[in-house]
Design a protein around this motif. Structure first.
Motif, short mmCIF file in Angstrom:
data_model
loop_
_atom_site.label_atom_id
_atom_site.label_comp_id
_atom_site.label_asym_id
_atom_site.label_seq_id
_atom_site.Cartn_x
_atom_site.Cartn_y
_atom_site.Cartn_z
N ALA A 20 115.54 6.18 0.75
CA ALA A 20 114.52 6.70 -0.17
C ALA A 20 114.18 8.15 0.17
CB ALA A 20 113.27 5.84 -0.11
N ALA A 21 114.12 8.48 1.44
CA ALA A 21 113.83 9.86 1.84
C ALA A 21 114.89 10.80 1.26
CB ALA A 21 113.76 9.98 3.35
N ARG A 22 116.15 10.38 1.30
CA ARG A 22 117.24 11.21 0.76
C ARG A 22 117.12 11.34 -0.76
NH1 ARG A 22 121.47 7.92 3.78
NH2 ARG A 22 121.00 8.44 5.94
N VAL A 23 116.80 10.23 -1.43
CA VAL A 23 116.64 10.26 -2.88
C VAL A 23 115.51 11.22 -3.27
CG1 VAL A 23 115.97 8.89 -4.92
CG2 VAL A 23 117.57 7.93 -3.24
N PHE A 24 114.38 11.13 -2.56
CA PHE A 24 113.24 11.99 -2.85
C PHE A 24 113.55 13.46 -2.53
CE2 PHE A 24 110.37 8.12 -1.98
CZ PHE A 24 110.45 7.72 -3.30
N ALA A 25 114.29 13.69 -1.45
CA ALA A 25 114.64 15.07 -1.07
C ALA A 25 115.61 15.68 -2.08
CB ALA A 25 115.25 15.09 0.32
N ASP A 26 116.55 14.88 -2.55
CA ASP A 26 117.57 15.39 -3.49
C ASP A 26 117.01 15.63 -4.89
OD1 ASP A 26 119.44 15.30 -1.48
OD2 ASP A 26 120.34 13.41 -2.14
N GLY A 27 116.21 14.69 -5.38
CA GLY A 27 115.76 14.79 -6.77
C GLY A 27 114.32 15.21 -6.94
N GLY A 28 113.57 15.28 -5.86
CA GLY A 28 112.14 15.57 -5.95
C GLY A 28 111.35 14.29 -6.12
N ILE A 29 110.24 14.20 -5.43
CA ILE A 29 109.44 12.98 -5.45
C ILE A 29 108.94 12.67 -6.85
CG2 ILE A 29 107.28 11.93 -4.63
CD1 ILE A 29 107.75 13.41 -1.96
N ALA A 30 108.48 13.69 -7.56
CA ALA A 30 107.90 13.46 -8.90
C ALA A 30 108.93 12.90 -9.87
CB ALA A 30 107.31 14.75 -9.44
N ARG A 31 110.18 13.35 -9.76
CA ARG A 31 111.21 12.93 -10.71
C ARG A 31 111.91 11.63 -10.30
NH1 ARG A 31 111.75 18.34 -10.21
NH2 ARG A 31 113.53 18.18 -8.80
N ALA A 32 111.96 11.34 -9.03
CA ALA A 32 112.68 10.15 -8.57
C ALA A 32 111.89 8.88 -8.91
CB ALA A 32 112.91 10.23 -7.07
N SER A 33 112.61 7.82 -9.25
CA SER A 33 111.97 6.56 -9.60
C SER A 33 112.30 5.48 -8.57
CB SER A 33 112.44 6.10 -10.98
OG SER A 33 113.82 5.74 -10.92
N ASP A 53 104.94 -1.86 -3.06
CA ASP A 53 104.41 -2.15 -4.39
C ASP A 53 104.28 -0.91 -5.27
OD1 ASP A 53 102.24 -0.88 -3.26
OD2 ASP A 53 100.92 -2.63 -3.28
N SER A 54 104.56 0.28 -4.70
CA SER A 54 104.49 1.50 -5.50
C SER A 54 105.29 2.61 -4.82
CB SER A 54 103.04 1.96 -5.66
OG SER A 54 102.52 2.39 -4.41
N LYS A 55 105.57 3.64 -5.59
CA LYS A 55 106.27 4.80 -5.03
C LYS A 55 105.40 5.49 -3.99
CE LYS A 55 107.27 8.47 -7.59
NZ LYS A 55 107.98 9.38 -8.53
N ASP A 56 104.09 5.56 -4.25
CA ASP A 56 103.19 6.18 -3.28
C ASP A 56 103.22 5.45 -1.95
OD1 ASP A 56 102.44 8.13 -5.04
OD2 ASP A 56 100.44 7.33 -5.44
N ALA A 57 103.26 4.13 -1.99
CA ALA A 57 103.31 3.34 -0.75
C ALA A 57 104.59 3.63 0.01
CB ALA A 57 103.20 1.85 -1.06
N LEU A 58 105.67 3.81 -0.71
CA LEU A 58 106.96 4.11 -0.08
C LEU A 58 106.94 5.51 0.52
CD1 LEU A 58 109.89 3.53 0.59
CD2 LEU A 58 110.48 4.04 -1.78
#
Length: 197
Positions: A20-33, A53-58
């Protein structure tokens, strides 16, 4: 009846955090689902919600795990019997070694923290403050007085050291441990006003 926790729950959770850290780093937290994270992890969207239970929790768990581990690693350095200059070199070197392999986690700190609620932000910022205080305590006893003789000077010097370490991380992500140690010696020499550490 509550679903029992699988024996490999911790391992799966750790895997999700890294991917998930890689997904968020590559695509941006706001855009990643969460769907993208689940796909990258090789699990179903329903399964990822079993863990978070949510992206924020992750996002919070990624940064909490990373920053807490980093803070604890630096806090556990045994500094007894070492002079302050040696303590500075060890702190700087250990920070650079701790950054190794943590590119994505390090990269998403700024946006990740800002995206969370006040309570979560405060927890994460407290880890950062602890590291700033620890380095400041070392610098106070070894850096030249013109750099750390005032509260403002100490803060500026402390944050400048972290700035140098973050620069190295940004531009030398494939550096070896030897490279990291050499740069730690370089930073220490700059701070202490020496030609070499």
């Amino acid at each position: 009846m509550a679903r029992p926790i699988a024996k490999d729950h911790s391992e799966k959770r750790a895997h999700i955090l890294r991917i998930a850290a890689r997904v968020f780093a590559d695509g941006g937290i706001a855009r990643a689902s969460m769907a993208q994270v689940a796909e990258a992890c090789g699990i179903s969207k329903a399964n990822i919600y079993h863990y978070y239970d949510s992206k924020d929790a992750l996002v919070f768990d990624i940064l909490d795990s990373y920053l807490r581990t980093l803070r604890d690693r630096l806090a556990q350095l045994d500094r007894q019997g070492e002079n302050p200059a040696s303590q500075l070199l060890r702190f700087v070197n250990e920070t650079l070694l701790a950054y190794e392999g943590m590119d994505a986690e390090h990269q998403i700190q700024t946006d990740g923290i800002a995206s969370l609620g006040c309570k979560e932000q405060e927890i994460l910022k407290s880890y950062q403050r602890d590291m700033v205080v620890q380095l400041g305590d070392i610098l106070r006893f070894c850096a030249p007085p013109n750099l750390v003789g005032t509260k403002a000077g100490l803060k500026a010097t402390t944050m400048s050291v972290f700035g140098m370490l973050n620069w190295f991380y940004m531009w030398n992500r494939n550096a070896t441990q030897v490279d990291r140690t050499r740069y730690a010696e370089h930073v220490t020499a700059l701070v202490l006003g020496r030609t070499s550490a």
